[in-house]
Design an enzyme around this catalytic site. Sequence first.
Site, PDB file in Angstrom:
ATOM      1  N   PRO A 115     -12.011   2.051   5.526  1.00 27.17           N
ATOM      2  CA  PRO A 115     -10.935   3.048   5.577  1.00 27.17           C
ATOM      3  C   PRO A 115     -10.905   3.878   4.304  1.00 27.17           C
ATOM      4  CG  PRO A 115     -10.043   0.843   5.152  1.00 27.17           C
ATOM      5  CD  PRO A 115     -11.496   0.669   5.446  1.00 27.17           C
ATOM      6  N   THR A 119      -8.783   7.102   2.828  1.00 25.24           N
ATOM      7  CA  THR A 119      -7.699   8.066   2.979  1.00 25.24           C
ATOM      8  C   THR A 119      -8.163   9.460   2.608  1.00 25.24           C
ATOM      9  OG1 THR A 119      -6.010   6.438   2.656  1.00 25.24           O
ATOM     10  CG2 THR A 119      -5.513   8.641   1.882  1.00 25.24           C
ATOM     11  N   GLN A 179      -6.120   1.710  10.773  1.00 27.58           N
ATOM     12  CA  GLN A 179      -5.482   0.837   9.769  1.00 27.58           C
ATOM     13  C   GLN A 179      -3.987   1.183   9.675  1.00 27.58           C
ATOM     14  OE1 GLN A 179      -6.192   1.234   5.467  1.00 27.58           O
ATOM     15  NE2 GLN A 179      -6.892  -0.889   5.457  1.00 27.58           N
ATOM     16  N   HIS A 211      -3.089  -3.748   7.267  1.00 25.13           N
ATOM     17  CA  HIS A 211      -3.459  -3.540   5.861  1.00 25.13           C
ATOM     18  C   HIS A 211      -2.658  -4.483   4.965  1.00 25.13           C
ATOM     19  CE1 HIS A 211      -5.002  -1.813   2.346  1.00 25.13           C
ATOM     20  NE2 HIS A 211      -4.636  -0.556   2.461  1.00 25.13           N
ATOM     21  N   ASN A 219      -4.614  -4.113  -1.249  1.00 27.59           N
ATOM     22  CA  ASN A 219      -4.379  -2.968  -2.146  1.00 27.59           C
ATOM     23  C   ASN A 219      -2.917  -2.809  -2.579  1.00 27.59           C
ATOM     24  OD1 ASN A 219      -7.029  -2.861  -1.443  1.00 27.59           O
ATOM     25  ND2 ASN A 219      -7.017  -0.811  -0.597  1.00 27.59           N
ATOM     26  N   TYR A 222      -0.012  -3.137  -1.139  1.00 27.82           N
ATOM     27  CA  TYR A 222       1.038  -2.583  -0.272  1.00 27.82           C
ATOM     28  C   TYR A 222       1.949  -3.711   0.252  1.00 27.82           C
ATOM     29  CZ  TYR A 222      -1.549   1.760  -0.723  1.00 27.82           C
ATOM     30  OH  TYR A 222      -2.156   2.885  -1.248  1.00 27.82           O
TER      31      TYR A 222
END
Length: 391
Positions: free
Chosen positions: A27, A29, A102, A169, A172, A174
């Site tokens: 993925p 962005t 995602q 997800h 990272n 989140y």
Amino acid sequence: MTKQYQFMKPYQFANGAKLQNHVVMAPVTTQSSFFDGTVSDDEVNFYRMRSGVGMIIVEVANINATGKGFEGELSVAEDRFIPGLAKIANAIHSKGSKAVLQIFDAGRKTTKEILRGKQPHSASAVAPHRDPENIPVALTEQEIEKIIKDFGEATRRAIAAGYDGVEIHGANTYLLQQFFSPHSNQRTDKWGGDVYQRMTFAKAVIAEVRKVAELYAQDDFIIGYRFSPEELSKPGITIEDTLKLVDVLSEEPIDYLHSSMGNRKRTSLINKEDNETLNHKILHVIAGRKPLIEVGNVQTPEDVEEALRAGASLVAMGRELLREPNWIEKVKAGDEKSIRYQLSPVDMDLVGLPGGLQRELRTGFLNAMNFTDQKTTSFLNKFGQVEGFGG
Ligand SMILES: Cc1cc2nc3c(=O)[nH]c(=O)nc-3n(C[C@H](O)[C@H](O)[C@H](O)COP(=O)(O)O)c2cc1C
């Protein structure tokens, strides 16, 4: 003569879903959706140009308005986004790739400006180290239940838009990771506590996503879970915590695990004396119960083969597929010599990188993209303005 690579053979998940090869697009962005999260034509074109790999994991999409992490982010928060998301899924299918969306809630990794005046939320009211002023609001139990439902609704929309799967997800830093981390989760109710209690949110999200998939999708719908193995904050997630998470996830109703790393051969950032790669430890715990996608600095066909030999089931590439949209086509044609491992800044339009991604690469990722000209201080961007490279 064309080489016979293992990774070019088809791959089949335990639920029957078939991939035409073992290469996955990680993925990435593009930060190029419209202001409200509607898909732009640039994004559709970006994904169409990269179809041909086994599976494309589409950049992260927010599952609700308060889970938005940055400007230009894709959204799957309302039914009105389904037609745009369907255009991306169709583009990905054009050369036979599977499309996986995602999905996330950014939690505290956002700002009041991005949320248009609303304070970011998290497991507990603890600010991230990198942004100490930005203290989030601790979610109520009712709000947590609502976010879990939002993950389910996002899955329903992904199915309606023609996706072959979703990736939860959990990486990272989140919201899902914030619930797992002892730094951001200091709750004393059922959503917090020891390392196993801090998995409660992840397990509830998986259960909801699975329930919705069973209601609306075919049996071969793919559900993945991405995680980051370590955090540098103290307290923070350690590889020992992650191995416990991996052990639990290996028994959950998901179809793959995905370890998020900048280098798939990475060893511990915390225990520098330990030479065993984190992926090796992770594979040992999974013990064949689930496929593992490895990612991180994979570029050449030999890099992909090496990852498969090391035990990965599938191998993902992010930056390399930004530089080279025709990676699979070139391997297939026996034309590996022409694969781009460097990118000229002036070729970014040519390889279909949307404007938001170009800006990001020229600033945040300048030293990590193998640009041919890193010294260039300015050039015409796609909007015709002269912009300087950032640091
Ligand atoms: C510009 C950019 C955007 C990214 N966006 C996402 C994202 O939306 N979701 C995610 O989980 N990882 C994201 N990542 C991380 C990548 O998926 C991948 O893990 C990382 O780039 C390492 O793989 P690579 O060496 O093949 O690039 C992004 C990376 C880059 C460079």
